[in-house]
Design a protein around this motif. Structure first.
Motif, mmCIF file in Angstrom:
data_model
loop_
_atom_site.group_PDB
_atom_site.id
_atom_site.type_symbol
_atom_site.label_atom_id
_atom_site.label_comp_id
_atom_site.label_asym_id
_atom_site.label_seq_id
_atom_site.Cartn_x
_atom_site.Cartn_y
_atom_site.Cartn_z
ATOM 1 N N ASP A 30 0.830 -1.215 0.000
ATOM 2 C CA ASP A 30 0.000 0.000 0.000
ATOM 3 C C ASP A 30 0.860 1.258 0.000
ATOM 4 O O ASP A 30 2.061 1.216 0.210
ATOM 5 N N GLU A 32 0.702 3.454 2.247
ATOM 6 C CA GLU A 32 1.135 3.664 3.632
ATOM 7 C C GLU A 32 2.479 3.001 3.879
ATOM 8 O O GLU A 32 3.331 3.555 4.560
ATOM 9 N N ASP A 33 2.654 1.798 3.333
ATOM 10 C CA ASP A 33 3.932 1.108 3.490
ATOM 11 C C ASP A 33 5.052 1.911 2.849
ATOM 12 O O ASP A 33 6.155 1.990 3.387
ATOM 13 N N GLN A 35 5.148 5.160 2.531
ATOM 14 C CA GLN A 35 5.441 6.307 3.381
ATOM 15 C C GLN A 35 6.263 5.880 4.589
ATOM 16 O O GLN A 35 7.187 6.572 4.994
ATOM 17 N N GLU A 36 5.923 4.718 5.167
ATOM 18 C CA GLU A 36 6.678 4.239 6.316
ATOM 19 C C GLU A 36 8.115 3.942 5.920
ATOM 20 O O GLU A 36 9.048 4.296 6.628
ATOM 21 N N SER A 37 8.294 3.293 4.793
ATOM 22 C CA SER A 37 9.647 2.962 4.373
ATOM 23 C C SER A 37 10.423 4.239 4.037
ATOM 24 O O SER A 37 11.617 4.317 4.258
ATOM 25 N N ASP A 38 9.724 5.243 3.499
ATOM 26 C CA ASP A 38 10.363 6.528 3.220
ATOM 27 C C ASP A 38 10.846 7.176 4.514
ATOM 28 O O ASP A 38 11.972 7.666 4.593
ATOM 29 N N ALA A 39 9.991 7.155 5.510
ATOM 30 C CA ALA A 39 10.367 7.732 6.806
ATOM 31 C C ALA A 39 11.516 6.942 7.424
ATOM 32 O O ALA A 39 12.460 7.529 7.979
ATOM 33 N N ALA A 40 11.456 5.614 7.315
ATOM 34 C CA ALA A 40 12.529 4.779 7.861
ATOM 35 C C ALA A 40 13.840 5.046 7.127
ATOM 36 O O ALA A 40 14.905 5.116 7.745
ATOM 37 N N ARG A 41 13.750 5.211 5.821
ATOM 38 C CA ARG A 41 14.948 5.493 5.034
ATOM 39 C C ARG A 41 15.545 6.831 5.443
ATOM 40 O O ARG A 41 16.760 6.952 5.605
ATOM 41 N N ARG A 42 14.705 7.843 5.662
ATOM 42 C CA ARG A 42 15.209 9.151 6.097
ATOM 43 C C ARG A 42 15.843 9.070 7.479
ATOM 44 O O ARG A 42 16.869 9.707 7.730
ATOM 45 N N ARG A 43 15.236 8.281 8.379
ATOM 46 C CA ARG A 43 15.830 8.113 9.719
ATOM 47 C C ARG A 43 17.194 7.437 9.622
ATOM 48 O O ARG A 43 18.155 7.858 10.276
#
Length: 83
Positions: A30, A32-33, A35-43
């Motif tokens: 989805d 949402e996944d 977006q989560e992976s994008d946020a995780a990648r940025r972190r």
């Protein structure tokens, strides 16, 4: 062994497994996944950059002569750069 032989060996191995297979499965997820992976990648990237900056500072403290030479080279590059 020639470069062409190496390419032939890689091509004859068949379908890839591991990261590529996970990437295909993740592509079907989805939004949402994503977006989560994008946020995780940025972190992860921010953490990596913090550690890299810390390592550079440590190296500069441990090797002051090399750090000074690098600063001088950078200054020379900036002086000779044409806008």
């Amino acid at each position: 062994m020639a470069d062409g032989d190496l390419r032939d060996d890689r091509a004859s191995r068949g379908p890839r497994e591991g990261r590529d297979a996970e990437g295909l499965a993740g592509a079907a997820g989805d939004a949402e996944d994503a977006q989560e992976s994008d946020a995780a990648r940025r972190r992860r990237r921010a953490q990596f950059l913090r550690e890299l900056h810390e390592a550079k500072q440590l190296r500069d403290r441990v090797q002051p002569r090399r750090a000074r030479a690098a600063r001088m080279r950078q200054q020379m590059r900036m002086r000779t750069f044409r806008w």
